[in-house]
Design a protein around this motif. Structure first.
Motif, mmCIF file in Angstrom:
data_model
loop_
_atom_site.group_PDB
_atom_site.id
_atom_site.type_symbol
_atom_site.label_atom_id
_atom_site.label_comp_id
_atom_site.label_asym_id
_atom_site.label_seq_id
_atom_site.Cartn_x
_atom_site.Cartn_y
_atom_site.Cartn_z
ATOM 1 N N LYS A 1 -27.350 52.233 29.955
ATOM 2 C CA LYS A 1 -26.035 51.850 30.453
ATOM 3 C C LYS A 1 -26.191 50.865 31.607
ATOM 4 O O LYS A 1 -27.246 50.795 32.239
ATOM 5 N N SER A 2 -25.130 50.126 31.881
ATOM 6 C CA SER A 2 -25.165 49.154 32.968
ATOM 7 C C SER A 2 -25.444 49.829 34.312
ATOM 8 O O SER A 2 -26.029 49.222 35.214
ATOM 9 N N SER A 3 -25.044 51.083 34.439
ATOM 10 C CA SER A 3 -25.261 51.807 35.695
ATOM 11 C C SER A 3 -26.731 52.153 35.930
ATOM 12 O O SER A 3 -27.095 52.599 37.023
ATOM 13 N N ASP A 4 -27.572 51.951 34.925
ATOM 14 C CA ASP A 4 -29.009 52.234 35.070
ATOM 15 C C ASP A 4 -29.764 51.063 35.702
ATOM 16 O O ASP A 4 -30.995 51.020 35.639
ATOM 17 N N PHE A 5 -29.041 50.127 36.276
ATOM 18 C CA PHE A 5 -29.612 48.895 36.821
ATOM 19 C C PHE A 5 -30.801 49.175 37.745
ATOM 20 O O PHE A 5 -31.891 48.628 37.557
ATOM 21 N N GLY B 1 -45.936 35.368 31.730
ATOM 22 C CA GLY B 1 -44.629 35.767 32.250
ATOM 23 C C GLY B 1 -43.554 35.744 31.176
ATOM 24 O O GLY B 1 -42.722 36.656 31.096
ATOM 25 N N GLY B 2 -43.550 34.707 30.343
ATOM 26 C CA GLY B 2 -42.568 34.613 29.273
ATOM 27 C C GLY B 2 -42.705 35.738 28.263
ATOM 28 O O GLY B 2 -41.708 36.316 27.814
ATOM 29 N N ASN B 3 -43.958 36.080 27.919
ATOM 30 C CA ASN B 3 -44.190 37.156 26.951
ATOM 31 C C ASN B 3 -43.750 38.509 27.500
ATOM 32 O O ASN B 3 -43.134 39.309 26.789
ATOM 33 N N SER B 4 -44.069 38.778 28.765
ATOM 34 C CA SER B 4 -43.656 40.059 29.354
ATOM 35 C C SER B 4 -42.137 40.128 29.471
ATOM 36 O O SER B 4 -41.531 41.182 29.245
ATOM 37 N N GLY B 5 -41.517 39.002 29.817
ATOM 38 C CA GLY B 5 -40.058 38.966 29.898
ATOM 39 C C GLY B 5 -39.409 39.198 28.545
ATOM 40 O O GLY B 5 -38.379 39.884 28.433
ATOM 41 N N SER B 6 -40.005 38.630 27.493
ATOM 42 C CA SER B 6 -39.472 38.813 26.142
ATOM 43 C C SER B 6 -39.566 40.271 25.710
ATOM 44 O O SER B 6 -38.638 40.815 25.095
ATOM 45 N N GLN B 7 -40.682 40.911 26.043
ATOM 46 C CA GLN B 7 -40.824 42.331 25.710
ATOM 47 C C GLN B 7 -39.739 43.165 26.384
ATOM 48 O O GLN B 7 -39.074 43.987 25.751
ATOM 49 N N SER B 8 -39.554 42.941 27.682
ATOM 50 C CA SER B 8 -38.576 43.733 28.437
ATOM 51 C C SER B 8 -37.157 43.486 27.943
ATOM 52 O O SER B 8 -36.372 44.428 27.773
ATOM 53 N N SER B 9 -36.814 42.233 27.710
ATOM 54 C CA SER B 9 -35.450 41.927 27.274
ATOM 55 C C SER B 9 -35.167 42.543 25.915
ATOM 56 O O SER B 9 -34.061 43.051 25.667
ATOM 57 N N THR B 10 -36.149 42.518 25.020
ATOM 58 C CA THR B 10 -35.955 43.113 23.696
ATOM 59 C C THR B 10 -35.685 44.611 23.804
ATOM 60 O O THR B 10 -34.792 45.146 23.146
ATOM 61 N N LEU B 11 -36.472 45.297 24.659
ATOM 62 C CA LEU B 11 -36.283 46.738 24.834
ATOM 63 C C LEU B 11 -34.913 47.060 25.428
ATOM 64 O O LEU B 11 -34.217 47.983 24.971
ATOM 65 N N ILE B 12 -34.508 46.296 26.431
ATOM 66 C CA ILE B 12 -33.244 46.582 27.106
ATOM 67 C C ILE B 12 -32.052 46.235 26.217
ATOM 68 O O ILE B 12 -31.075 46.996 26.143
ATOM 69 N N ARG C 1 -31.903 46.203 22.982
ATOM 70 C CA ARG C 1 -31.796 47.225 21.937
ATOM 71 C C ARG C 1 -31.259 48.531 22.514
ATOM 72 O O ARG C 1 -30.434 49.208 21.895
ATOM 73 N N GLY C 2 -31.731 48.900 23.719
ATOM 74 C CA GLY C 2 -31.240 50.117 24.356
ATOM 75 C C GLY C 2 -29.750 50.065 24.642
ATOM 76 O O GLY C 2 -29.033 51.054 24.468
#
Length: 463
Positions: free
Chosen positions: A350-354, A329-340, A342-343
């Motif tokens: 954008k914040s509206s893409d929630f 779970g931590g590894n998948s969360g780290s991947q997602s947070s890094t992508l977002i 950077r994006g």
């Protein structure tokens, strides 16, 4: 090996024995190499070297030094020497120098600069009134401007006159009216190809992109990248031309912002100076605070484990799989947070893409979780003492834990962005700590659903 390492010792000796010969040696070197050389010298020797050089030769060296090096040298050198050097620096670099200095030192130096070069002192005040991370603080007030009725020859003459007086890059000639309003620009290429006697009007083009002085420097960088610009004008609400921002400053901004984001992602308070110039005490403070916060956060993991202790006792070997599950779970969360993160930084997200991100990351988490679940199912059954229901429990937990990691890791940076905080503060370790607790809860709830018979026997005291 850096040039400074090679000639530094010889230069120190030459500086003491023959200062005039030192100047002749330095004249053959590029300002960037000289800045490296000055940075390698002892502060007292560096200050002495800069004092011996004419201000117009010392300025290109001084403005290439790191801010902490400028601050140190400015306090070692006489105020008048620093003021003369500052007067020869580009306006934006000069303003950065005053921003880096302690308030008392900066006030004294500005008063000295007022006596040496009143116009340079006024430029400092004009730039420093804007926030340090804004376009207004990033701009330089050195640019070529001509009136609309000029000829091509007039514009070229203005470029030549500017080049003789300033050591700044020239990309465009800016056309401004009597009220200082920006009318348009003419590129150097267009001027060189046009007839000198021709009026300038046919070569004037409307600015493809301009910025307000209060715009954040990251937004400035995105705009210049979008329009492939080497320079962008800064105008106020009345379209008055205040200054220009050149690409070399934007490169510095991008490097600085990227460095800060990377350090925040690693749960470190951004460093003010390079690694080897940061004191041991500063490192302890900048790293220790975050480590303590993360350590306290892990108390919730320990609390969750203690709370569900009866479940782990009832299921043989369950505790062995907890690190495996929560790390997924931590590894998948780290991947997602890094992508977002950077994006968000480059403007792709954008914040509206929630909602769109929530759906996308949930689906990705589900598919990725299924893949890990299949591997986990086989791995559990490799041990003879484990059962199929327990293998199913581990597999189901992996699916939902990875989904949770992906959604939490992707949505937390957006949430922070919406409330006005830096998304990079949702660091990888912080997300991992949060998902750890959620992973334990998911695992236990899956066990209660799938292994109900085993848990019931344990509750009745039967093996």
């Amino acid at each position: 090996m850096r040039l400074a390492k090679l000639i530094g010792p010889d230069l120190k000796e030459l500086l003491r024995e023959d200062p005039e010969q030192t100047r002749a040696v330095l004249a053959e070197m590029h300002a960037e190499d000289l800045a490296d050389l000055v940075a390698e010298l002892d502060p007292d020797d560096a200050a002495l070297l800069l004092q011996r050089l004419p201000a117009d030769e010392a300025a290109p060296i001084f403005e290439r030094l790191e801010e902490h090096e400028q601050e140190e040298l400015a306090q070692l050198m006489p105020a008048e020497s620093v003021a003369h050097i500052a007067s020869e620096m580009a306006p934006d670099d000069r303003a950065d120098l005053f921003s880096a200095l302690p308030e008392d030192v900066g006030t004294k130096l500005l008063a000295t600069l007022e006596q040496v070069d009143p116009e340079a002192a006024q430029e400092v005040r004009e730039i420093e009134k804007w926030p340090e991370t804004s376009a207004g603080h990033l701009m330089t007030t050195d640019f070529v401007q001509v009136p609309p009725r000029s000829t091509v020859a007039d514009a070229i003459a203005a470029v030549r006159a500017f080049s003789e007086e300033h050591n700044a890059p020239i990309y465009n000639v800016y056309v401004v009216d009597k009220a200082e309003h920006l009318v348009g620009t003419a590129s150097l290429r267009a001027l060189l190809l046009a007839s000198p006697e021709a009026p300038l009007v046919p070569e004037i083009r409307e600015c493809a992109h301009s910025v307000r002085p209060d715009l954040d420097q990251e937004e400035v960088a995105r705009g210049m990248a979008k329009y492939d610009l080497n320079v962008v004008p800064v105008i106020d609400e009345n379209d008055v031309l205040l200054g220009v921002i050149t690409i070399d400053d934007i490169v510095d901004v991008l490097t600085q912002e990227q460095t800060e984001d990377v350090q925040k992602l690693g749960a470190i308070e951004p460093l003010d100076v390079p690694y080897f110039q940061t004191s041991f005490v500063s490192f302890i403070r900048k790293r220790g605070v975050w480590l303590l916060a993360l350590f306290l956060g892990e108390f919730f993991t320990q609390t969750a484990l203690r709370h569900y202790d009866p479940v782990f006792e009832a299921i043989h070997g369950a505790a062995y799989y907890v690190p495996l599950l929560i790390s997924a779970g931590g590894n998948s969360g780290s991947q997602s947070s890094t992508l977002i993160i950077r994006g968000l930084a480059v403007g792709e997200i954008k914040s509206s893409d929630f909602l769109k991100i929530f759906v996308r990351e949930s689906l990705m988490g589900f598919v990725l979780g299924l893949g890990l679940a299949a591997v986990g199912f086989v791995r559990v059954l490799m041990y003879p003492e484990q059962t199929v229901p327990f293998a199913l429990t581990v597999s189901a937990s992996l699916v939902f834990i990875v989904m949770t990691g992906c959604t939490v890791g992707s949505l937390l940076p957006i949430l922070l962005k919406r409330i006005g905080l830096d998304p990079a503060t949702s660091s990888t370790p912080f997300i991992a700590s949060l998902v750890d607790v959620l992973g334990i809860v998911i695992f236990v709830q899956a066990a209660k659903l799938i292994m109900v018979a085993t848990l019931s026997r344990a509750a009745l005291g039967h093996p």
